[in-house]
Each structure stands twice: as C-alpha cells, then as structure tokens.
Motif scaffolding. Structure first.
Motif, short mmCIF file in Angstrom:
data_model
loop_
_atom_site.label_atom_id
_atom_site.label_comp_id
_atom_site.label_asym_id
_atom_site.label_seq_id
_atom_site.Cartn_x
_atom_site.Cartn_y
_atom_site.Cartn_z
N ARG A 38 35.71 16.19 6.45
CA ARG A 38 35.42 16.98 7.65
C ARG A 38 36.09 16.07 9.06
O ARG A 38 36.50 16.68 9.73
N PHE A 39 35.66 14.61 9.08
CA PHE A 39 36.39 13.92 10.05
C PHE A 39 37.91 14.17 10.00
O PHE A 39 38.65 14.30 11.17
N HIS A 40 38.47 13.96 8.76
CA HIS A 40 40.13 14.00 8.62
C HIS A 40 40.62 15.38 9.12
O HIS A 40 41.70 15.68 9.82
N LEU A 41 39.93 16.54 8.79
CA LEU A 41 40.14 17.91 8.95
C LEU A 41 40.09 18.31 10.53
O LEU A 41 40.86 18.76 11.31
N ASP A 42 39.01 17.40 11.16
CA ASP A 42 39.07 17.51 12.62
C ASP A 42 40.16 16.99 13.43
O ASP A 42 40.95 17.49 14.29
N VAL A 43 40.77 15.95 12.74
CA VAL A 43 41.85 15.14 13.39
C VAL A 43 43.26 16.15 13.14
O VAL A 43 43.88 16.19 14.03
N LEU A 44 43.23 16.63 11.97
CA LEU A 44 44.41 17.61 11.40
C LEU A 44 44.43 18.82 12.24
O LEU A 44 45.41 19.06 12.77
N THR A 45 43.54 19.27 12.77
CA THR A 45 43.14 20.62 13.46
C THR A 45 43.53 20.13 14.99
O THR A 45 44.21 20.91 15.74
N ARG A 46 43.21 19.01 15.58
CA ARG A 46 43.61 18.64 16.95
C ARG A 46 44.99 18.38 17.02
O ARG A 46 45.66 18.64 18.01
N GLU A 47 45.82 18.16 15.88
CA GLU A 47 47.06 17.87 15.84
C GLU A 47 47.90 19.18 15.49
O GLU A 47 49.03 19.13 15.32
N SER A 48 47.07 20.29 15.41
CA SER A 48 47.58 21.43 15.18
C SER A 48 48.42 21.39 13.77
O SER A 48 49.39 22.30 13.63
N LEU A 49 48.14 20.78 13.01
CA LEU A 49 48.51 20.76 11.49
C LEU A 49 48.00 21.79 10.43
O LEU A 49 48.30 22.21 9.53
N VAL A 50 46.54 22.00 10.70
CA VAL A 50 45.92 22.85 10.14
C VAL A 50 45.12 23.92 11.19
O VAL A 50 44.70 23.38 12.23
N ARG A 51 44.76 25.04 10.56
CA ARG A 51 43.96 25.94 11.18
C ARG A 51 42.86 26.44 10.62
O ARG A 51 42.60 26.37 9.18
N GLN A 52 41.74 26.53 11.38
CA GLN A 52 40.32 27.03 10.99
C GLN A 52 40.40 28.44 10.50
O GLN A 52 40.67 29.34 11.51
N PHE A 53 39.52 28.89 9.62
CA PHE A 53 39.31 30.34 9.44
C PHE A 53 37.62 30.29 9.09
O PHE A 53 37.28 29.59 8.45
N GLN A 54 37.04 31.53 9.56
CA GLN A 54 35.77 31.63 9.10
C GLN A 54 35.65 32.61 7.87
O GLN A 54 36.14 33.54 7.82
N GLN A 55 34.96 31.81 6.78
CA GLN A 55 34.84 32.58 5.55
C GLN A 55 33.51 32.88 5.18
O GLN A 55 32.43 32.47 5.90
N PRO A 56 33.12 33.89 4.37
CA PRO A 56 31.87 34.49 4.20
C PRO A 56 31.13 33.57 3.51
O PRO A 56 31.78 32.67 2.67
N PRO A 57 29.74 33.34 3.51
CA PRO A 57 29.13 32.32 2.97
C PRO A 57 28.89 32.83 1.34
O PRO A 57 28.99 33.69 1.06
N ARG A 58 28.69 31.53 0.70
CA ARG A 58 28.32 31.76 -0.74
C ARG A 58 26.86 32.07 -0.72
O ARG A 58 26.07 31.05 -0.53
N GLY A 59 26.17 33.13 -1.07
CA GLY A 59 24.89 33.62 -0.91
C GLY A 59 24.49 33.52 0.38
O GLY A 59 25.10 33.92 1.30
N ARG A 60 23.00 32.95 0.62
CA ARG A 60 22.73 33.01 1.77
C ARG A 60 23.07 31.78 2.73
O ARG A 60 23.42 30.71 2.27
N GLY A 61 22.96 31.76 4.01
CA GLY A 61 23.31 30.80 4.63
C GLY A 61 24.60 31.07 5.80
O GLY A 61 24.91 32.15 5.86
N ARG A 62 24.73 30.23 6.55
CA ARG A 62 25.96 30.38 7.44
C ARG A 62 27.14 30.40 7.04
O ARG A 62 27.57 30.18 5.77
N PRO A 63 27.98 31.11 7.73
CA PRO A 63 29.77 31.24 7.18
C PRO A 63 30.16 30.08 7.01
O PRO A 63 29.88 29.04 7.90
N ARG A 64 31.25 29.90 6.19
CA ARG A 64 31.69 28.73 5.83
C ARG A 64 33.13 28.57 6.47
O ARG A 64 33.41 29.63 7.04
N ILE A 65 33.45 27.28 6.94
CA ILE A 65 34.72 27.12 7.68
C ILE A 65 35.93 26.80 6.65
O ILE A 65 35.88 25.77 6.07
N GLY A 66 36.97 27.58 6.58
CA GLY A 66 37.89 27.31 5.84
C GLY A 66 39.17 26.70 6.51
O GLY A 66 39.12 27.10 7.65
N TYR A 67 40.07 26.05 5.90
CA TYR A 67 41.17 25.41 6.54
C TYR A 67 42.39 25.78 5.70
O TYR A 67 42.50 25.78 4.47
#
Length: 267
Positions: A38-67
């Motif tokens: 997650r730390f490395h993904l945050d760095v890549l996101t700030r550098e605009s090299l990856v983009r985040q997407f909200q994904q449906p949760p697996r079962g119950r729980g909060r939505p997942r963050i896809g990259y």
C-alpha cells in the motif's frame, strides 16, 4: 520511482494485468506485506503512474480499492519534431525531402478508386483524403472558377509543429495530396498547392487546371460555339470539361484570394 525496485515491479505487474488489482492481490503476487504494498502504491499514485478504482467488496465489508497502470501515449508531436530537425537547415531541401516523403506515404496508402478527369473530380478526391486525415476540409464556393478551386483546411493533426516547421509538415501533406491525385489520373491536367496559415488556424489547398488542360478546354468551347446561327459540334475525340459552362467567364483570369503566407517552397 526509478530507484525503487519494488515499485518498478508493482508497476510492471499492473501494466500486464487485464483488470485492476488491489493491494492484497499484489501482496500475494510479490510476496511483500500488504502494508508495504500500500505504501508503494500510494507513491505511484502521487506520481500519476497508477490510478485507483473502487471495486465491489468480496462478501461483506467495505469496497476494495483496485489499481491500474496509467498508459502513457506515444509522444507523436515530439517524434515529429525530432524527425523534422533531422532534415537539415536548408528550407528548400527540407521542403523537397518532405514532399518526397509525403509521396512515398501516399503510395503505400489504400485509397478509393476515384478517377480524376475534371477539376471537380480532383476537388472531390482531395476533400475525401483531407477528411480522412483529420483536416476538416471545407469548400469555398466564393473563390471557385472554371480553372481553380480552393479548399479550406480548418484543422491539422500537427498544427503546433507546423507553426515552426511548416516546410516539413505541410510538405509531407502536399506530397500526399499530389500522390493521391496523380495515382488517380490527374498528373497531366491538375496541380495542387498548399498555403499554410493564411489565417492563424486556417490553411488552404488550391487546385488548378494546368495550362495545357485549360487551353484544351477553351479550344473545345470555341469549337462548340455557334457561328452564323448554325450550331457547331466539337470534333470527335475532343473532351469538354463539364465545369466549363460558358465560353466567356472561364477565359477571364481570376484573382487569387488574399493568401498572406503562400510559402514559395510549397507552391
């Protein structure tokens, strides 16, 4: 990012993935702890090299963050700039090389079979080609005569580069138009010129009957003109261009429109 092997690896995995991946999936693939991922993904996101997407949760729980990796487009403008700079410093030689390149390009293009026998045919073919290439062509009926046609080119895929390298960019486009016309039979009787930036956002393609064809059509009209009230027919085998509607107007020279930047090298 370039000095971080873990981030380079994550980016490579995301570029090869067919769908977004979340931090847990990436941790499982790389063998790293999910918090580290997650730390490395945050760095890549700030550098605009990856983009985040909200994904449906697996079962119950909060939505997942896809990259997913941001796909970088090829810098065609920069590539064209580099190629233009390699054609030397002499404007004449740069223009000639660009026209030759445009002809070579046109010879390899698949084009519709549109035989060119008249100026109207040449106009139709040029408008079709310019439309396919993204020039947003427009007819200019106010400047049309029996011997020349103006086509307004209101867009250009490489306009910004053409502002500094018009002899190269416009030379390629001119060669392309000439090759298309010649391949369809216009070599001997229609010529084309390109006038870049007659207005800040406008270029003009000018099609003209050659002197030989103009003289031929005038002769045909004279042969067909009535004499002493008796209709006369043009000799067998002569060809009267359909755009010549009367004997007088086409004999008058037509003044060119105000083309403020008619590049001599492209003309």
């Amino acid at each position: 990012m370039s000095d971080s092997w873990p981030r380079r690896r994550l980016l490579a995995i995301l570029r090869g993935a067919s769908e977004p991946l979340d931090a847990q999936e990436l941790a499982r693939v790389t063998g790293q702890h999910v918090t580290t991922v997650r730390f490395h993904l945050d760095v890549l996101t700030r550098e605009s090299l990856v983009r985040q997407f909200q994904q449906p949760p697996r079962g119950r729980g909060r939505p997942r963050i896809g990259y997913t990796a941001v796909q970088r487009s090829v810098g065609y403008q920069e590539l064209a700039q580099v190629l233009a700079d390699q054609l030397g410093s002499d404007p004449r030689k740069r223009s000639d090389a660009a026209v030759a390149a445009g002809r070579a390009w046109g010879a390899k293009m698949e084009s519709a079979d549109q035989p060119v026998e008249t100026l109207d045919d040449a106009k139709d073919l040029t408008i079709t080609l310019a439309s396919e290439l993204g020039f947003a062509p427009e007819r200019d009926p106010s400047t049309e005569t029996d011997e020349q046609v103006m086509i307004r080119l209101t867009a250009c895929p490489l306009r910004e580069l053409a502002r500094t390298h018009s002899e190269v960019v416009c030379g390629v486009h001119l060669g392309l138009m000439r090759e298309a016309l010649d391949r369809n039979g216009a070599r001997e009787h229609v010529s084309v010129r390109l006038h870049p930036f007659v207005e800040p956002e406008l270029c003009v393609a000018r099609l003209e009957l050659t002197k030989a064809r103009a003289a031929e059509t005038v002769s045909a009209v004279e042969e067909a003109a009535p004499e002493n009230g008796e209709p006369r027919l043009a000799p067998a085998g002569s060809r009267m261009a359909p755009q010549l509607r009367s004997a007088e107007p086409q004999l008058r020279g037509s003044a060119d429109p105000q083309l403020r930047n008619a590049d001599a090298h492209l003309g």
